[in-house]
Design a protein around this motif. Structure first.
Motif, PDB file in Angstrom:
ATOM      1  N   SER A   1       0.820  -1.224   0.000  1.00  0.00           N
ATOM      2  CA  SER A   1       0.000   0.000   0.000  1.00  0.00           C
ATOM      3  C   SER A   1       0.849   1.267   0.000  1.00  0.00           C
ATOM      4  CB  SER A   1      -0.911   0.013   1.231  1.00  0.00           C
ATOM      5  OG  SER A   1      -0.121   0.113   2.411  1.00  0.00           O
ATOM      6  N   GLY A   2       2.099   1.139   0.413  1.00  0.00           N
ATOM      7  CA  GLY A   2       2.933   2.334   0.541  1.00  0.00           C
ATOM      8  C   GLY A   2       2.586   3.192   1.750  1.00  0.00           C
ATOM      9  N   ARG A   3       1.839   2.642   2.694  1.00  0.00           N
ATOM     10  CA  ARG A   3       1.469   3.351   3.932  1.00  0.00           C
ATOM     11  C   ARG A   3       1.663   2.399   5.110  1.00  0.00           C
ATOM     12  NH1 ARG A   3      -1.731   7.881   1.127  1.00  0.00           N
ATOM     13  NH2 ARG A   3      -1.951   6.951  -0.920  1.00  0.00           N
ATOM     14  N   GLN A   4       1.594   2.943   6.299  1.00  0.00           N
ATOM     15  CA  GLN A   4       1.551   2.100   7.487  1.00  0.00           C
ATOM     16  C   GLN A   4       0.083   1.795   7.774  1.00  0.00           C
ATOM     17  OE1 GLN A   4       4.455   1.225   9.477  1.00  0.00           O
ATOM     18  NE2 GLN A   4       5.454   1.963   7.616  1.00  0.00           N
ATOM     19  N   LEU A   5      -0.246   0.524   7.782  1.00  0.00           N
ATOM     20  CA  LEU A   5      -1.650   0.135   7.987  1.00  0.00           C
ATOM     21  C   LEU A   5      -1.821  -0.547   9.344  1.00  0.00           C
ATOM     22  CD1 LEU A   5      -2.443  -1.443   4.471  1.00  0.00           C
ATOM     23  CD2 LEU A   5      -2.601   0.965   5.188  1.00  0.00           C
ATOM     24  N   PHE A   6      -2.904  -0.201  10.004  1.00  0.00           N
ATOM     25  CA  PHE A   6      -3.240  -0.818  11.295  1.00  0.00           C
ATOM     26  C   PHE A   6      -4.653  -1.389  11.181  1.00  0.00           C
ATOM     27  CE2 PHE A   6      -0.261   2.599  11.832  1.00  0.00           C
ATOM     28  CZ  PHE A   6       0.714   2.045  12.650  1.00  0.00           C
ATOM     29  N   PHE A   7      -4.775  -2.673  11.484  1.00  0.00           N
ATOM     30  CA  PHE A   7      -6.051  -3.360  11.282  1.00  0.00           C
ATOM     31  C   PHE A   7      -6.709  -3.652  12.624  1.00  0.00           C
ATOM     32  CE2 PHE A   7      -3.464  -4.233   7.592  1.00  0.00           C
ATOM     33  CZ  PHE A   7      -4.344  -4.039   6.542  1.00  0.00           C
ATOM     34  N   LYS A   8      -7.847  -3.032  12.863  1.00  0.00           N
ATOM     35  CA  LYS A   8      -8.614  -3.307  14.078  1.00  0.00           C
ATOM     36  C   LYS A   8      -9.537  -4.478  13.758  1.00  0.00           C
ATOM     37  CE  LYS A   8     -10.483  -2.149  18.176  1.00  0.00           C
ATOM     38  NZ  LYS A   8      -9.791  -2.530  19.429  1.00  0.00           N
ATOM     39  N   CYS A   9      -9.299  -5.597  14.424  1.00  0.00           N
ATOM     40  CA  CYS A   9      -9.938  -6.862  14.030  1.00  0.00           C
ATOM     41  C   CYS A   9     -11.271  -7.075  14.727  1.00  0.00           C
ATOM     42  CB  CYS A   9      -8.992  -8.022  14.304  1.00  0.00           C
ATOM     43  SG  CYS A   9      -7.489  -7.927  13.326  1.00  0.00           S
ATOM     44  N   GLU A  10     -12.263  -6.315  14.314  1.00  0.00           N
ATOM     45  CA  GLU A  10     -13.591  -6.470  14.908  1.00  0.00           C
ATOM     46  C   GLU A  10     -14.272  -7.770  14.461  1.00  0.00           C
ATOM     47  OE1 GLU A  10     -15.411  -4.706  17.301  1.00  0.00           O
ATOM     48  OE2 GLU A  10     -13.408  -3.945  17.693  1.00  0.00           O
ATOM     49  N   CYS A  11     -13.672  -8.446  13.494  1.00  0.00           N
ATOM     50  CA  CYS A  11     -14.163  -9.786  13.154  1.00  0.00           C
ATOM     51  C   CYS A  11     -13.952 -10.747  14.331  1.00  0.00           C
ATOM     52  CB  CYS A  11     -13.466 -10.306  11.901  1.00  0.00           C
ATOM     53  SG  CYS A  11     -11.716  -9.923  11.859  1.00  0.00           S
TER      54      CYS A  11
END
Lengths: 357, 357
Positions: free
Chosen positions: A69-79
C-alpha cells in the motif's frame, strides 16, 4: 415523542427539524456536536456499560501489506468481536441501556445478519427475548449465529417494506423494543467505542477508513475519533454496486437506490436520518470500490493477515489499495491508516467441501 | 566438534552420548535442565535478541469454544507471526546468533515450508543470503512465501535422503551455515519465547497443548513453561497418520515411520536427538487425532475464531475436542488450556475460485 423515547433522547439534544422524510439542511459553518444523536459523552458511557461484555479486539499490522500500500496500515480486528462483528458493541449498549420494565418484553429488529446475531447475544446476556426478522436469502452462517445465540427467527420477504411490516407486527404483538441496526443513538454510541480503543492501541493513526452502509459504524467511529483528535481524517469505503452514501455526499442529501448489487451483503443499507448528518459533516471522502477489489482484499486478509473477514469487512483494505485512493493527491499525506475489519461472518462451505473430496 | 560448533554448544552442556544413531537412555529420577540443548537462560536470551523483529501474537478466546470443549481455552495466534508461523522466532534467533563472519556466507536449510520462509525472512532482515532446499510437492503458498522473502529456492526430491544430499551439496558450495528446522538449540530457544509471552498474557493456564512434529516447538515451549510454572502440564497433539512421537514416547526411544499420511503437511517430521530428550522428559502425554478431526477444528478456527490456520495449526484444538481427550480421566482437571495455533499458511485457491464463478 414516541420516537424520541425510543432513541432515548431528550428533545434538546435532537435538533434536526424533519427527521421522518429527510433532513432540513442548516447553514452552519461550525458544526456543533450537540446536534447529533450521539457524542463523546454517550460513547464513553457506552464504553463503561459494555466493557465487561465485549472483546477488546487486537490491532494487527503487516509489513507486506505496508509495502503493497505504501502506507503504514493498522487493522482493528472487529471480526474477532463476539458474534463475529463490531455490531455486538452497539447491540450490547442498546440492550443494557433499557430499564428493567422496557427490557422485560424483549427486543426486536430486522436485519440480514450481524446486527441480528449481536442483538440476540446481547439479549441472551441480559436474559430477555430477542425477536429477529430475517429476510429470505440472508447468508446461512449469519442466520445460524442468530439461532446459536437464542434469537427467535421470524422470516420476511427480502424487501425493506416486508421487513418493516413484519417487524412492526412483532412489535405490536410482543411489546418489545425496536433496536434499529444503525439509525439509533445507542447503537452509534456503542460502535464509537471502537475509536476509543483503536486510537489508544495505535495513537499514530492519522486516517481512519471505515465501511459504510447505514452509517452506524462510521458515525460512532467519527464522533469519537474527531473528539480525541480533531485533525484525524475519516474516510468511508463503499461498494460501487451500493454507492448510495457517495451519491448522498455528492448531492448533499440522503439518496437511496432502487436496488443494490454487491458481494458485500453487509453494505446494502442506506443512510438514516440520524447517521446522515454525521456522515455529511465528519466524513471527508467516500472511496468506492469494485467487487473484484473487495475479493482481492479478502484474499490478502486471509493469506497475509491470516484473518477471516467477510466481503464487507475487507472493503477498507480494498479502498486503500484502489487506484482511486493511490492516485488521489488529497490522500497523499494519509500515512498511518487505521482500517476496521468490521466482520468475519462468511459461508466457507466450499472450502470445507474441497477438503472432504 | 563440528556438530557442537554448529549448534553453538559447549561440550559440558551436551551430555547425550550417542546423538547420531539414537539416544542412550540414562536412568535418572531427577532430570537436570542442563542436559538439554536449550534452557530458560537461552530462551530469555533469545527473547531479547528477537524482540524487535517479531510480532507479539495476541491471545484470543471464545465462549462458544469454551462451551463446546467444557474448558477455558486460550489461543496463542502464532499464525499472525511474521511469515505466518511460529517458525520465525527460532529462525530469527538462529540468524542473529551468528557472528559476522559466519553470517556473511548465508544460511541454508531443507524444509517443506514454514521454517524455510522464516529463515528467508530472518536472513533478509540481516542482509545475508538464504539457500532453501525445497522438496517437490511442497504447498504452493509456502514456496511463494520463501520467494517473497528473497530466499533462493533449490529443488530436491521429496525424500529426506534427497533433501539432505542436496542441502549438503549447497553447504559445500557456499560455505553457508546449516540451520536445521528443529534439531537445533537456537531454534528451540527461539520457539520457547512463545511461553514467556503466553503465560504472561494468560497466567491462569494450567495446560499447554502443542503440535508435535520434529519437536522444536514443543521443546522450547515446555522448557520455558516448566521453568516458569513447574506444575504446568505439557501435552502434544499429533496426527494419527504421522504418530511417530506417540510411538517414541511409548517405546522410550526415537521411532521413525516408513511413511506418513496426513493432511497436516507441517507435522510429518520425526524427533531429533536434541528434541527427543525434552519430549521424553517434559511432555506428559501425546494426543493423536484423525485428519477429519483436524479439518473440523480448522473449520471452528475459521468460523468461530475467525482465524486462518493451516491443518497443523488447528491440531491443538482438534486434540482438546477429541473423544480420547474428553474421556481421559487423567485430563479431567485440565481447566485452563493454552493452545498454540502454530501457523496459517494454507492454499485457499478453491475458496477464491468459488467467488470468481
Amino acid at each position: 415523542m414516541e420516537l424520541l423515547k425510543l432513541f432515548n433522547l431528550s428533545p434538546h439534544r435532537f435538533r434536526i427539524t424533519n427527521f421522518v422524510g429527510g433532513i432540513k439542511m442548516e447553514a452552519e459553518n461550525e458544526i456543533r456536536r450537540e446536534k447529533y444523536v450521539a457524542d463523546i459523552s454517550s460513547i464513553r458511557e457506552a464504553e463503561v456499560r459494555i466493557k465487561s461484555f465485549i472483546h477488546k479486539a487486537p490491532v494487527l499490522s503487516s509489513e507486506s501489506l505496508n509495502a503493497v500500500s505504501g502506507r503504514q496500515l493498522f487493522f482493528k480486528c472487529e471480526c474477532f468481536q463476539k458474534g463475529g462483528a463490531f455490531k455486538f458493541r452497539g447491540a450490547c449498549n442498546a440492550v443494557f441501556s433499557l430499564d428493567n420494565d422496557e427490557a422485560a418484553k424483549g427486543v426486536v429488529t430486522h436485519s440480514s445478519g450481524n446486527h441480528a446475531a449481536a442483538l440476540s447475544l446481547a439479549a441472551k446476556l441480559r436474559g430477555i427475548p430477542a425477536y429477529i426478522v430475517i429476510p429470505n436469502g440472508a447468508p446461512k452462517c449469519k442466520v445460524e449465529n442468530v439461532m446459536r445465540y437464542g434469537g427467535q427467527v421470524i422470516w420476511s420477504e427480502a424487501t425493506m417494506q416486508s421487513r418493516e411490516s413484519v417487524a412492526s407486527k412483532v412489535l405490536q404483538e410482543t411489546g418489545a423494543v425496536l433496536v434499529h441496526p444503525y439509525n439509533d443513538g445507542r447503537i452509534i454510541s456503542g460502535q464509537g467505542t471502537i475509536s476509543l480503543e483503536f486510537l489508544e492501541q495505535a495513537p499514530q493513526i492519522d486516517t481512519l477508513i471505515v465501511p459504510i452502509s447505514g452509517g452506524g459504524l462510521i458515525s460512532g467511529v467519527a464522533l469519537a475519533a474527531k473528539s480525541i483528535n480533531p485533525t484525524i481524517r475519516i474516510l468511508a469505503a463503499e461498494p460501487r454496486g451500493a454507492d448510495d452514501a457517495a451519491r448522498s455526499k455528492a448531492a448533499g442529501r440522503i439518496i437511496t437506490l432502487p436496488e443494490t448489487n454487491t458481494v458485500a451483503d453487509g453494505l446494502r443499507a442506506f443512510l438514516g436520518n440520524f447517521t446522515w448528518p454525521i456522515v455529511r459533516d465528519l466524513v471527508e471522502d467516500i472511496v468506492t470500490v469494485e467487487d473484484n477489489e473487495i475479493i482481492e482484499a479478502m484474499k490478502l486478509c486471509y493469506e497475509i493477515l491470516k484473518v477471516v473477514v467477510e466481503p464487507s469487512g475487507a472493503i477498507g483494505l480494498a479502498a486503500v489499495l484502489s487506484d482511486s485512493f493511490k492516485n488521489n493527491p488529497a490522500l497523499k499525506n494519509c500515512s498511518n491508516i487505521g482500517i476496521i475489519l468490521s466482520g468475519g461472518n462468511v459461508d466457507l462451505g466450499r472450502l470445507w467441501d474441497s477438503y472432504r473430496k
